[in-house]
Design an enzyme around this catalytic site. Structure first.
Site, PDB file in Angstrom:
ATOM      1  N   GLU A 170     -62.914  16.246  39.541  1.00 39.04           N
ATOM      2  CA  GLU A 170     -63.853  15.986  40.638  1.00 39.04           C
ATOM      3  C   GLU A 170     -65.296  15.988  40.144  1.00 39.04           C
ATOM      4  O   GLU A 170     -66.133  16.784  40.604  1.00 39.04           O
ATOM      5  CB  GLU A 170     -63.663  17.021  41.751  1.00 39.04           C
ATOM      6  N   GLU A 360     -54.410  14.553  43.484  1.00 35.04           N
ATOM      7  CA  GLU A 360     -54.424  15.719  44.388  1.00 35.04           C
ATOM      8  C   GLU A 360     -54.358  15.220  45.818  1.00 35.04           C
ATOM      9  O   GLU A 360     -55.115  14.318  46.196  1.00 35.04           O
ATOM     10  CB  GLU A 360     -55.718  16.535  44.256  1.00 35.04           C
TER      11      GLU A 360
HETATM   12  C1  BG6 Z   1     -59.972  20.323  44.851  1.00 31.12           C
HETATM   13  C2  BG6 Z   1     -59.859  21.023  43.536  1.00 31.12           C
HETATM   14  O1  BG6 Z   1     -61.303  20.426  45.248  1.00 31.12           O
HETATM   15  O2  BG6 Z   1     -59.283  20.798  45.945  1.00 31.12           O
HETATM   16  C3  BG6 Z   1     -58.760  22.054  43.433  1.00 31.12           C
HETATM   17  O3  BG6 Z   1     -59.744  20.102  42.480  1.00 31.12           O
HETATM   18  C4  BG6 Z   1     -58.644  22.765  44.756  1.00 31.12           C
HETATM   19  O4  BG6 Z   1     -59.042  22.898  42.363  1.00 31.12           O
HETATM   20  C5  BG6 Z   1     -58.243  21.754  45.816  1.00 31.12           C
HETATM   21  O5  BG6 Z   1     -57.767  23.851  44.736  1.00 31.12           O
HETATM   22  C6  BG6 Z   1     -57.982  22.333  47.182  1.00 31.12           C
HETATM   23  O6  BG6 Z   1     -59.066  23.082  47.576  1.00 31.12           O
HETATM   24  P1  BG6 Z   1     -58.915  24.594  48.020  1.00 31.12           P
HETATM   25  O7  BG6 Z   1     -60.284  25.059  48.209  1.00 31.12           O
HETATM   26  O8  BG6 Z   1     -58.119  24.564  49.286  1.00 31.12           O
HETATM   27  O9  BG6 Z   1     -58.206  25.283  46.918  1.00 31.12           O
END
Ligand code: BG6
Length: 470
Positions: A170, A360
């Site tokens: 990111e 993701e």
């Molecule tokens: C992304 C990141 O921003 O979102 C991850 O690359 C992160 O590391 C994921 O875990 C989900 O966000 P969160 O804050 O719910 O863990």
């Protein structure tokens, strides 16, 4: 059948959110080891016992059983990161830590043993703490050399074991969270725009250098950039709202444009000019950026936001925006927008014409562990199945639109510690890990209902989604 035969189905994690063992086998501290509250508060001086990431889900010791379990779902790919501070404990040493390197030898061999191709993020919010404290992280030009030494080391070591690489997780998030994303110690309020964009420039150069080195050392390697994708919709047809959205889009598209087109776009040159920002760069750096562009573009997608002159402010993943009155939100207030994924895939493909990889996506939710009636435990996570089915159906739509999609790795395929809140109760996994926010729990792993669903989706190469149109 819309999903291509070689579609890379799988799941994603990051070292700092699951490995634990924060000070074992020579590992140095990373910035995550002093962030017990995630993004919610400032870093602590030393690691503190309430920081769940110090123990994670103990993946460092349990990776073999975890990979085996994930392989039951038929994963073709497993995305993880290498913890930089396992390889270079301080970050500015010349010689790597052999025990750290050996750990990832074992991990990648295990992935292959269970039929998964590793997809490796080189830097996932885990800058060595020493580099943050001594050099102010990516604000400092010297970081390019430290990163180059690190990537050269891991490319030489893992060539033949890892084909897919992502340079920075990111990368655009550094604009919003300079410490977590860029190891920059200067508080955001005190950081000038020139310093911030200079840090961004250093990351771009480092990313292009990694791409160059990867291709030299591993001609088969595919290197991608990784962008936090958060589509922004205009709140109204007011032309002021439309222009505002265009400008917000530019700040994110900038990161893909640099990695795909290899040069500073006109809209950023204008911004720099008007804000009095001068990026210090050399002709060699600009040439490197131009010549070593990425093979594919990867991104995370969780939610969309709105922008406009009026409207209610909300905060999503790192970035804020205006609330969309048409969308429902997750337990953590993130708007749920499956169609935004089709929109993003089309938009990115129209713009860059590069293969896209969704690395993701998922739903952070509160799960309740129940007896499964067969002597074990499970979670009836229909909400997660609904979320993911709806999103995957939109991936399918995008593929029908002609978008080239390489694969999909759902986030936190096994429960792990959240990046923004450092809770484990914000669960994303197909596998439940018995650990609580206070650190208690047996660490036992249980298959959720979504585990069986995802296994069937993969086995049918997505065809199952057709029968569950939502
Ligand atoms: C992304 C990141 O921003 O979102 C991850 O690359 C992160 O590391 C994921 O875990 C989900 O966000 P969160 O804050 O719910 O863990």
């Amino acid at each position: 059948m819309s999903f291509p035969k070689n579609f890379l189905w799988g799941g994603a994690v990051a070292a700092n959110q699951c490995e634990g063992a924060y000070n074992e086998d020579g590992k140095g501290l990373s910035i995550q080891d002093v962030l017990p509250q995630g993004l919610k508060s400032a870093p602590t001086e030393e690691p503190t016992a309430d920081n769940l990431k110090l123990k994670g889900i103990d993946f460092y010791h349990r990776y073999e059983e975890d990979i085996k379990l994930l392989s039951e779902m038929g994963f073709k790919v497993f995305r993880t990161s290498i913890a930089w501070s396992r390889i270079f404990p301080k970050g500015d040493e010349q010689q790597p830590n052999e025990q750290g390197l050996a750990f990832y030898d074992r991990l990648f061999a295990t992935c292959h043993k269970y039929g998964m191709e590793p997809l490796v993020t080189i830097s996932h919010y885990e800058t060595p703490l020493h580099l943050a404290r001594k050099y102010n992280g990516w604000a400092n030009h010297q970081m390019i050399d430290f990163y180059a030494n690190y990537v050269r080391t891991i490319f030489q070591r893992y060539k033949g074991q890892v084909k897919y690489w992502l340079t920075f997780n990111e990368i655009n998030s550094v604009l919003h969270s300079p410490f977590m994303s860029g190891g920059i110690v200067t508080p955001k309020e005190e950081l000038s725009l020139s310093e911030l964009y200079q840090a961004v420039h250093h990351e771009f150069v480092a990313s292009a250098l990694a791409t160059k080195l990867a291709h030299e050392i591993m001609p088969e390697a595919k290197v991608g950039c990784m962008i936090l994708a958060m589509p922004t919709y205009p709140l109204t047809p007011n032309p002021d709202d439309i222009i505002k959205v265009m400008e917000i889009d530019h700040f994110n598209d900038f990161f893909g444009d640099m990695h795909v087109r290899g040069e500073y776009p006109g809209y950023m040159k204008r911004y720099f000019r008007e804000k009095g920002i001068e990026i210090k760069s050399t002709p060699e750096e600009l040439q490197l950026l131009k010549e070593h562009t990425v093979n594919f573009v990867s991104f995370s997608y969780y939610l969309s936001l709105c922008e406009g002159v009026d409207g209610e402010e909300i905060v999503g993943n790192f970035m804020g925006g205006k609330k969309n009155p048409y969308l429902k939100a997750s337990d953590w207030g993130w708007p749920i927008d499956p169609k935004g994924l089709r929109y993003t895939l089309n938009k990115f493909y129209d713009r860059w014409q590069k293969p896209l990889f969704i690395v993701e996506n998922g739903l952070g939710a509160k799960d309740v562990l129940i007896d499964d009636g067969k002597g074990s435990k499970t979670v009836n996570d229909d909400y997660r199945i609904n979320y993911m089915s709806a999103h995957l159906r939109q991936v399918e739509e995008a593929i029908k639109d002609g978008v080239e999609v390489m694969g999909y790795t759902s986030w936190g395929c096994i429960d792990l510690v959240s990046a923004s809140t450092a809770q484990i109760s914000k669960r994303y996994g197909f596998v439940y890990v018995d650990r609580n926010d206070d650190g208690s729990g047996t660490l036992a792993r249980y298959r959720k209902k979504s585990f069986l669903w995802y296994r069937d989706v993969i086995a049918s190469n997505g065809a199952l989604l057709e029968s569950m149109k939502l």
